[in-house]
Design a protein around this motif. Structure first.
Motif, PDB file in Angstrom:
ATOM      1  N   MET A  47     -15.010   4.402  12.334  1.00  0.00           N
ATOM      2  CA  MET A  47     -14.001   5.203  12.056  1.00  0.00           C
ATOM      3  C   MET A  47     -13.530   6.291  12.788  1.00  0.00           C
ATOM      4  N   LEU A  48     -14.715   7.234  13.068  1.00  0.00           N
ATOM      5  CA  LEU A  48     -14.580   8.417  13.890  1.00  0.00           C
ATOM      6  C   LEU A  48     -13.995   8.043  15.473  1.00  0.00           C
ATOM      7  N   LEU A  49     -14.299   6.797  15.969  1.00  0.00           N
ATOM      8  CA  LEU A  49     -13.992   6.263  17.225  1.00  0.00           C
ATOM      9  C   LEU A  49     -12.565   5.945  17.173  1.00  0.00           C
ATOM     10  N   ARG A  50     -12.206   5.460  16.084  1.00  0.00           N
ATOM     11  CA  ARG A  50     -10.743   4.717  15.973  1.00  0.00           C
ATOM     12  C   ARG A  50      -9.787   5.888  15.473  1.00  0.00           C
ATOM     13  N   LYS A  51      -9.962   6.808  14.698  1.00  0.00           N
ATOM     14  CA  LYS A  51      -9.239   7.469  14.035  1.00  0.00           C
ATOM     15  C   LYS A  51      -9.302   9.374  14.387  1.00  0.00           C
ATOM     16  N   GLY A  52     -10.593   9.671  14.739  1.00  0.00           N
ATOM     17  CA  GLY A  52     -10.953  11.054  15.225  1.00  0.00           C
ATOM     18  C   GLY A  52     -10.543  11.494  16.469  1.00  0.00           C
ATOM     19  N   ASN A  53      -9.946  12.463  16.459  1.00  0.00           N
ATOM     20  CA  ASN A  53      -9.387  13.128  17.837  1.00  0.00           C
ATOM     21  C   ASN A  53     -10.407  13.745  18.482  1.00  0.00           C
ATOM     22  N   VAL A  70     -23.670   4.420   8.261  1.00  0.00           N
ATOM     23  CA  VAL A  70     -23.567   4.988   9.353  1.00  0.00           C
ATOM     24  C   VAL A  70     -22.823   4.288  10.514  1.00  0.00           C
ATOM     25  N   SER A  71     -22.971   3.110  10.680  1.00  0.00           N
ATOM     26  CA  SER A  71     -22.373   2.279  11.807  1.00  0.00           C
ATOM     27  C   SER A  71     -20.766   2.234  11.464  1.00  0.00           C
ATOM     28  N   MET A  72     -20.309   1.924  10.297  1.00  0.00           N
ATOM     29  CA  MET A  72     -19.061   2.062   9.800  1.00  0.00           C
ATOM     30  C   MET A  72     -18.374   3.495  10.227  1.00  0.00           C
ATOM     31  N   ILE A  92     -24.915   8.458  17.850  1.00  0.00           N
ATOM     32  CA  ILE A  92     -25.432   7.907  16.782  1.00  0.00           C
ATOM     33  C   ILE A  92     -25.164   6.502  16.673  1.00  0.00           C
ATOM     34  N   LYS A  93     -24.283   5.956  17.329  1.00  0.00           N
ATOM     35  CA  LYS A  93     -24.165   4.526  16.923  1.00  0.00           C
ATOM     36  C   LYS A  93     -25.247   3.516  17.694  1.00  0.00           C
ATOM     37  N   GLN A  94     -25.714   4.367  18.696  1.00  0.00           N
ATOM     38  CA  GLN A  94     -26.757   3.503  19.473  1.00  0.00           C
ATOM     39  C   GLN A  94     -28.120   3.712  18.674  1.00  0.00           C
TER      40      GLN A  94
END
Length: 373
Positions: free
Chosen positions: A176-182, A170-172, A194-196
């Motif tokens: 990835m969504l934060l880095r690659k997702g628009n 879940v964390s990874m 979700i991250k928190q």
């Protein structure tokens, strides 16, 4: 015939009664004769030997209070093994203790039926027999309870270990969504939540594993190295403030705050103490202070607000303990392990932790850490 002599002479008959009763208790029809009889013969013969040993009036009174010396190690071994094996084959605690109740009634009933003329010594025999059965029951119950606790702790250890993999996934995925997702603004908010949540769950799993490790008899492992407690405290305060923007915790440092400690464990200690203060006190007034002494560093975390109830002070560092006010007025996902972890970390470093809490002075946790753990 004296009762001890009767038990030896009729041991096979009594054990057969034990077997029949044990078979009634369990729904497992596959249990064989030896399993059902278990340590019955050994318990009876050890009890008979115990009854034949001399016992003073003072020893008898002490034994009645559970304070007598351990005079029958063979009885204790047989009873302890019986408790362990009954747990393994699926008996519950009520079923196991009822075996001893039936054994007591069975022996006395058969013996009384065999008597021709009463004798004053027979009453003393019954007292000694009851003492022996009580001793065996206590040993069996203790051994059974230990097996239950061990099984539970193993389950929790496996659960905590296996939860780490999906949490990491879940964390990874959020990274990835934060880095690659628009992502639009709403998407970023959802991913942040979700991250928190995954971070909080990871902390809970870590606390759970620390609890299990301690219950399985393993001291909290540490790897001390040179570090500055002041730097670690500043980082912990920054992380706490990031999660709660309205809080304004302060740090004051007096003297040298360096020493040899495990950085990861110290981070756990700081996060739990600061988090506890923010959760239960006035979030805007949390004060962390470090005082460097000759051979130790003293850490205090203070907050005003409602004091800790007097009856809760004694158990506040125990695992899985949460106050009633917390669960009713300030519900959280806490497992009640934070302060337990603080105590374990402090003790692993050869240090101490204590708490003082009053309505006038607020609540202060004090941790003393030797410089060289």
């Amino acid at each position: 015939m004296r009762l001890s002599e009767f038990m030896v002479a009729e041991v096979e008959r009594i054990v057969s009664e034990w077997e029949q009763f044990a078979r009634v208790l369990t729904a497992d029809e596959d249990l064989d004769r030896d399993t059902l009889r278990d340590h019955a013969r050994a318990i009876l013969l050890a009890a008979a030997r115990n009854m034949n040993t001399a016992q003073t009036a003072r020893e008898q009174v002490a034994k009645a209070k559970g304070e007598g010396p351990e005079q029958t190690p063979s009885l204790n071994r047989a009873a302890s093994s019986h408790g362990e094996l009954r747990h393994h084959i699926g008996f519950d605690l009520v079923q196991m203790t009822s075996e001893f109740r039936h054994l007591r009634a069975c022996v006395i009933h058969l013996w009384v039926g065999s008597l021709k003329t009463p004798d004053l010594n027979y009453f003393q025999d019954m007292i000694r027999f009851n003492e022996a059965i009580d001793e065996a029951l206590a040993e069996s119950t203790a051994a059974y309870a230990e097996q239950v606790n061990h099984s539970r702790d193993l389950f929790l250890a496996i659960l905590g270990h296996d939860l780490r993999a999906p949490l990491q996934a879940v964390s990874m995925s959020t990274e990835m969504l934060l880095r690659k997702g628009n992502l639009d603004a709403d998407g970023l908010t959802y991913v942040a939540h979700i991250k928190q949540g995954a971070r909080h769950m990871g902390a809970m799993v870590g606390d759970l594993l620390e609890l299990v490790r301690s219950r399985l008899g393993k001291r909290l492992p540490i790897d001390p190295a040179p570090m500055d407690l002041a730097i670690a405290a500043r980082v912990a305060l920054a992380e706490a403030s990031a999660g709660q923007p309205d809080c304004r915790p302060t740090l004051s440092v007096h003297g040298d705050a360096t020493g040899h400690w495990d950085r990861g464990r110290i981070d756990q200690l700081l996060q739990n103490l600061i988090g506890n203060a923010l959760q239960h006190g006035n979030r805007r007034i949390v004060t962390v202070q470090l005082s460097g002494m000759a051979t130790e560093v003293v850490l205090t975390v203070h907050n005003p607000g409602e004091p800790i109830p007097v009856d809760a002070i004694a158990t506040i560092f125990d695992p899985l303990v949460r106050s009633s006010s917390e669960s009713l007025n300030n519900p959280s996902t806490s497992l009640g392990l934070g302060l337990f972890i603080v105590k374990e970390v402090a003790q692993a470093h050869g240090g101490t932790v204590e708490v003082k809490s009053t309505a006038e002075q607020g609540t202060t946790f004090t941790v003393v850490l030797p410089r060289n753990s």
